[in-house]
Write a protein that holds these residues in place. Structure first.
Motif, mmCIF file in Angstrom:
data_model
loop_
_atom_site.group_PDB
_atom_site.id
_atom_site.type_symbol
_atom_site.label_atom_id
_atom_site.label_comp_id
_atom_site.label_asym_id
_atom_site.label_seq_id
_atom_site.Cartn_x
_atom_site.Cartn_y
_atom_site.Cartn_z
ATOM 1 N N HIS A 48 2.314 -0.709 5.569
ATOM 2 C CA HIS A 48 2.989 -0.099 4.579
ATOM 3 C C HIS A 48 2.449 1.800 4.437
ATOM 4 O O HIS A 48 2.638 2.187 3.542
ATOM 5 N N ALA A 51 3.377 3.916 2.240
ATOM 6 C CA ALA A 51 3.535 4.381 1.301
ATOM 7 C C ALA A 51 3.156 4.918 0.280
ATOM 8 O O ALA A 51 1.523 5.090 1.112
ATOM 9 N N TYR A 104 5.867 2.474 -3.510
ATOM 10 C CA TYR A 104 6.415 3.470 -3.306
ATOM 11 C C TYR A 104 7.034 4.994 -4.588
ATOM 12 O O TYR A 104 7.818 4.127 -4.778
#
Length: 207
Positions: A48, A51, A104
């Motif tokens: 991620h 993010a 996010y």
């Protein structure tokens, strides 16, 4: 050394929710050491990488062993992410556990109270999905005994749930058995009593 068993995760768990257009993804995993915990955190950060935040906390040993705790806000305001995550983990009674909460951002500010609730709440929900298993604390013992005592020794091993790890058959039988730490004293005493002190039981030093 604490010989009492404790709960550890059986497998990973994941919980996702949207709060004010921000998506929070909580990842839980079994991490039996601080090194493994840090590797898991890095793995989620890479997965991620786009993010805004990957906040985390870990309890990498027994649930009550604060020497193996850690946490990070990863850019969120101080005290709004890492501490609430760790508070949920340390209060769960589960050890060897790491949580990474990926955020996010949706552009709407949640405020410090909102962030604490979002990060702590996500871990709380993920913990409800987590399956656990009891981890027993074991050690190895060496048994030296006569062949004639073998059937009784095997019966005692069954009684105390001791598992044979190794066997050498020479002039005498030499066994290495794995047994729960809290059973060692009673097991040793039973072997000595039943064999008339002819069988020897000794601890094998841990590496």
């Amino acid at each position: 050394m604490n010989d009492q068993p404790f709960l550890v995760p059986l497998e990973s768990a994941r919980f996702e929710e949207e709060i004010k257009k921000s998506v929070f993804i909580t990842h839980l995993a079994h991490t039996p050491s601080v090194e493994v915990a840090k590797k898991f955190i890095e793995q989620i950060k890479q997965e991620h990488s786009s993010a805004r935040h990957n906040c985390w906390g870990f309890v990498a040993g027994r649930p009550e062993d604060s020497m193996k705790w850690g946490f990070s806000d990863d850019g969120e305001p101080s005290g709004t992410a890492g501490k609430p995550i760790l508070a949920q983990l340390s209060g769960s009674g589960v050890g060897e556990l790491t949580a990474v909460v990926t955020r996010y951002s949706g552009g709407i500010k949640l405020g410090t109270g909102g962030l604490v609730k979002a990060y702590g709440g996500g871990v709380q929900q993920a913990l409800k999905l987590l399956q656990t298993i009891e981890k027993k604390i074991t050690t190895n013992l060496r048994l030296e005994l006569d062949y004639g005592f073998m059937p009784i020794a095997q019966s005692i091993m069954t009684q105390y749930d001791a598992q044979e790890v190794q066997a050498n058959y020479g002039v005498q039988v030499e066994l290495v058995v794995e047994i729960e730490l809290r059973q060692v004293e009673a097991f040793t005493q039973t072997v000595i009593n039943k064999s008339g002190a002819k069988a020897l039981v000794s601890k094998i030093k841990d590496n």
